[in-house]
Design a protein around this motif. Structure first.
Motif, PDB file in Angstrom:
ATOM      1  N   THR A 260       0.792  -1.048   0.107  1.00  0.00           N
ATOM      2  CA  THR A 260      -0.176   0.026   0.057  1.00  0.00           C
ATOM      3  C   THR A 260       0.886   1.128   0.007  1.00  0.00           C
ATOM      4  O   THR A 260       1.905   1.288   0.079  1.00  0.00           O
ATOM      5  CB  THR A 260      -0.977  -0.085   1.164  1.00  0.00           C
ATOM      6  OG1 THR A 260      -1.765   1.171   1.140  1.00  0.00           O
ATOM      7  CG2 THR A 260      -0.226   0.148   2.517  1.00  0.00           C
ATOM      8  N   SER A 261       0.188   2.186   0.061  1.00  0.00           N
ATOM      9  CA  SER A 261       1.015   3.844  -0.136  1.00  0.00           C
ATOM     10  C   SER A 261       0.530   4.474   0.961  1.00  0.00           C
ATOM     11  O   SER A 261      -0.583   4.567   1.424  1.00  0.00           O
ATOM     12  CB  SER A 261       0.785   4.287  -1.513  1.00  0.00           C
ATOM     13  OG  SER A 261      -0.271   4.400  -1.733  1.00  0.00           O
ATOM     14  N   CYS A 262       1.509   5.732   1.110  1.00  0.00           N
ATOM     15  CA  CYS A 262       1.080   6.786   2.319  1.00  0.00           C
ATOM     16  C   CYS A 262       0.011   7.657   1.762  1.00  0.00           C
ATOM     17  O   CYS A 262      -0.036   7.594   0.351  1.00  0.00           O
ATOM     18  CB  CYS A 262       2.402   7.531   2.911  1.00  0.00           C
ATOM     19  SG  CYS A 262       3.423   6.277   3.746  1.00  0.00           S
ATOM     20  N   ARG A 263      -0.516   8.508   2.406  1.00  0.00           N
ATOM     21  CA  ARG A 263      -1.629   9.488   1.740  1.00  0.00           C
ATOM     22  C   ARG A 263      -0.915  10.524   0.836  1.00  0.00           C
ATOM     23  O   ARG A 263      -1.343  11.022  -0.183  1.00  0.00           O
ATOM     24  CB  ARG A 263      -2.088  10.019   3.149  1.00  0.00           C
ATOM     25  CG  ARG A 263      -3.169  11.212   2.455  1.00  0.00           C
ATOM     26  CD  ARG A 263      -3.747  11.738   3.896  1.00  0.00           C
ATOM     27  NE  ARG A 263      -4.607  12.999   3.620  1.00  0.00           N
ATOM     28  CZ  ARG A 263      -5.191  13.384   4.487  1.00  0.00           C
ATOM     29  NH1 ARG A 263      -5.220  13.243   5.863  1.00  0.00           N
ATOM     30  NH2 ARG A 263      -6.220  14.797   4.312  1.00  0.00           N
ATOM     31  N   CYS A 267       5.793  11.926   1.609  1.00  0.00           N
ATOM     32  CA  CYS A 267       5.795  11.303   3.102  1.00  0.00           C
ATOM     33  C   CYS A 267       7.079  11.020   3.558  1.00  0.00           C
ATOM     34  O   CYS A 267       7.828  10.284   2.812  1.00  0.00           O
ATOM     35  CB  CYS A 267       4.646  10.091   3.267  1.00  0.00           C
ATOM     36  SG  CYS A 267       4.619   9.918   5.148  1.00  0.00           S
ATOM     37  N   HIS A 269       7.316   9.822   6.469  1.00  0.00           N
ATOM     38  CA  HIS A 269       7.164   8.620   7.543  1.00  0.00           C
ATOM     39  C   HIS A 269       7.552   8.840   9.160  1.00  0.00           C
ATOM     40  O   HIS A 269       8.038   7.961   9.691  1.00  0.00           O
ATOM     41  CB  HIS A 269       7.686   7.362   7.100  1.00  0.00           C
ATOM     42  CG  HIS A 269       7.553   6.940   5.590  1.00  0.00           C
ATOM     43  ND1 HIS A 269       6.445   6.991   4.923  1.00  0.00           N
ATOM     44  CD2 HIS A 269       8.686   7.101   4.747  1.00  0.00           C
ATOM     45  CE1 HIS A 269       6.685   6.847   3.695  1.00  0.00           C
ATOM     46  NE2 HIS A 269       8.035   6.851   3.512  1.00  0.00           N
ATOM     47  N   GLU A 272       3.505  12.566   9.663  1.00  0.00           N
ATOM     48  CA  GLU A 272       2.352  12.700   8.486  1.00  0.00           C
ATOM     49  C   GLU A 272       1.077  11.815   8.852  1.00  0.00           C
ATOM     50  O   GLU A 272       1.297  10.591   9.343  1.00  0.00           O
ATOM     51  CB  GLU A 272       2.892  12.577   7.154  1.00  0.00           C
ATOM     52  CG  GLU A 272       4.131  13.250   6.901  1.00  0.00           C
ATOM     53  CD  GLU A 272       5.500  12.776   7.224  1.00  0.00           C
ATOM     54  OE1 GLU A 272       6.514  13.285   6.765  1.00  0.00           O
ATOM     55  OE2 GLU A 272       5.398  11.894   8.079  1.00  0.00           O
ATOM     56  N   PRO A 273       0.060  12.322   8.427  1.00  0.00           N
ATOM     57  CA  PRO A 273      -1.434  11.624   9.002  1.00  0.00           C
ATOM     58  C   PRO A 273      -1.420  10.379   7.772  1.00  0.00           C
ATOM     59  O   PRO A 273      -1.007  10.558   6.534  1.00  0.00           O
ATOM     60  CB  PRO A 273      -2.333  12.654   8.386  1.00  0.00           C
ATOM     61  CG  PRO A 273      -1.766  13.645   7.703  1.00  0.00           C
ATOM     62  CD  PRO A 273      -0.447  13.745   8.245  1.00  0.00           C
ATOM     63  N   ASP A 274      -2.142   9.146   7.901  1.00  0.00           N
ATOM     64  CA  ASP A 274      -2.304   8.276   7.020  1.00  0.00           C
ATOM     65  C   ASP A 274      -0.949   7.567   6.542  1.00  0.00           C
ATOM     66  O   ASP A 274      -0.838   7.158   5.534  1.00  0.00           O
ATOM     67  CB  ASP A 274      -3.379   8.691   5.886  1.00  0.00           C
ATOM     68  CG  ASP A 274      -4.547   9.020   6.537  1.00  0.00           C
ATOM     69  OD1 ASP A 274      -4.914   8.379   7.712  1.00  0.00           O
ATOM     70  OD2 ASP A 274      -5.088   9.841   5.857  1.00  0.00           O
ATOM     71  N   CYS A 275       0.130   7.689   7.336  1.00  0.00           N
ATOM     72  CA  CYS A 275       1.164   6.878   7.031  1.00  0.00           C
ATOM     73  C   CYS A 275       1.540   5.506   7.168  1.00  0.00           C
ATOM     74  O   CYS A 275       1.016   5.180   8.432  1.00  0.00           O
ATOM     75  CB  CYS A 275       2.507   7.667   7.747  1.00  0.00           C
ATOM     76  SG  CYS A 275       4.229   6.860   7.494  1.00  0.00           S
ATOM     77  N   VAL A 276       1.672   4.746   6.309  1.00  0.00           N
ATOM     78  CA  VAL A 276       1.811   3.310   6.436  1.00  0.00           C
ATOM     79  C   VAL A 276       2.808   2.607   6.945  1.00  0.00           C
ATOM     80  O   VAL A 276       2.980   1.602   7.236  1.00  0.00           O
ATOM     81  CB  VAL A 276       1.145   2.615   5.096  1.00  0.00           C
ATOM     82  CG1 VAL A 276      -0.021   3.001   4.552  1.00  0.00           C
ATOM     83  CG2 VAL A 276       2.404   2.725   3.888  1.00  0.00           C
TER      84      VAL A 276
END
Length: 358
Positions: A260-263, A267, A269, A272-276
């Protein structure tokens, strides 16, 4: 290969002299030539800022066959380059650490791994002194490193365990041995290449750290083909990558980003919001620490200016283009006649003005 050129590989650098191993068995009718020449560097190379590194492929001129001497006239383009240790044209990295004496430090190992990953070369992770820990401890450490994304080869130079397996990985390759002091780099090379007899140091009982023994970078020829470079021991390698690319030097992060990928595409990491990527995995704290170093390095480069402004594109033989350092104008270039005349006129004018005041 053009037999009109005498080409070799720099094996060692000592002061202003270079040991160069020749490629050709015959050169313009010379049937018996030395295998290694002791060379100097052309003054022109120094003027344009072209330095010579161990591992460089170079063109040799003005050869004195009886004295086994010559002069390096040109450095051929490099396929890879390390600044610390200073070595060029390496095809793979042998990262050597000890499991004990000195004890394995995960943060230090992680930093070496990131440095090796940044060079986009094949990486061999080798753990020495495995005879000092039990088989169950080896299995546990192996699983831990596998979660990092690496398969470690456990060896023992003292008991000569898995040395033949390691030798197969090194055959016909140009390998640089890297790692902290005291992990057995010189001992391993002495075992792989009989007769080299590199100086070996002991681990300090007080600090449990290795003592520095290697003084300079040098390439040694392996018995079954290939070259192996011993490098001076150091506690921590320099991280010179950008903050944006650091994440791709961690196999754990690469695996996450494949799924998957970050928002945000940029990013880092961190927060940041929605960081995987951000989460509970062992080396995440290592990543954050290295990220701060990478940001500091980027700021330092921005203050220095663009290094490409100091390079110029030149067309070589057969239309081949190559970047070379620009000459320093104030140091090497003479002022034009027009500039000299203008300065002389200005001096005369200043003298006339001074006379009028008097």
């Amino acid at each position: 290969m053009d037999t009109g050129l005498l080409i070799g590989t720099v094996l060692a650098v000592q002061a202003n002299y270079y040991e160069v191993q020749l490629y050709l068995k015959n050169y313009r009718g010379v049937t018996s030539i030395p295998q290694v020449l002791l060379c100097t560097r052309r003054t022109r190379l120094k003027k344009v800022g072209q330095y010579v590194m161990v591992g460089d492929h170079v063109i040799i001129e003005e050869v004195d066959w009886s004295g086994a001497r010559g002069a390096i006239a040109e450095v051929l383009p490099r396929t890879s380059e390390f600044d610390r240790p200073a070595i060029a044209n390496v095809s793979q990295v042998l990262l050597l650490f000890a499991v004990a004496e000195p004890p394995l430090e995960p943060y230090q190992l992680s930093k070496f791994l990131v440095k090796a990953e940044s060079k986009s070369l094949n990486l061999i992770l080798c753990l020495n002194k495995s005879d000092l820990i039990s088989s169950s401890e080896q299995e546990s450490l192996g699983r831990r490193l596998s979660e990092w994304g690496y398969q470690a080869l456990f060896i023992s130079v003292y008991q000569q365990q898995n040395i033949e397996v390691l030798a197969q990985y090194l055959q016909d390759e140009v390998t640089v041995v890297a790692g902290a002091s005291g992990v057995g780099k010189s001992s391993l090379i002495n075992l792989l290449i009989p007769g080299v007899q590199l100086r070996v140091g002991e681990v300090s009982r007080k600090s449990s750290r290795g003592r520095h023994t290697t003084r300079h970078v040098e390439l040694f020829e392996l018995p079954h083909g290939g070259l192996l470079a011993d490098t001076p021991g150091f506690n921590q390698p320099d991280l010179d990558c950008s903050p944006e690319e650091l994440a791709y030097f961690f196999p754990e992060i690469r695996r996450k980003l494949l799924v998957t990928s970050c928002r945000f595409s940029n990013c880092l990491h961190r927060d940041e919001p929605d960081c995987v990527v951000r989460g509970n995995w062992e080396r995440y704290e290592h990543y954050l620490g290295f990220l701060e170093l990478a940001i500091t390095h980027k700021i330092h480069l921005q203050k220095q200016g663009d290094p490409e402004l100091k390079m110029k594109l030149k067309t070589k033989e057969k239309g081949k283009k190559q970047y070379e350092p620009k000459l320093e104008i104030k140091k090497y270039r003479r002022a034009s006649r027009k500039t000299q005349l203008q300065k002389l006129q200005q001096l005369c004018q200043d003298s006339d003005d001074l006379n009028e005041l008097i």
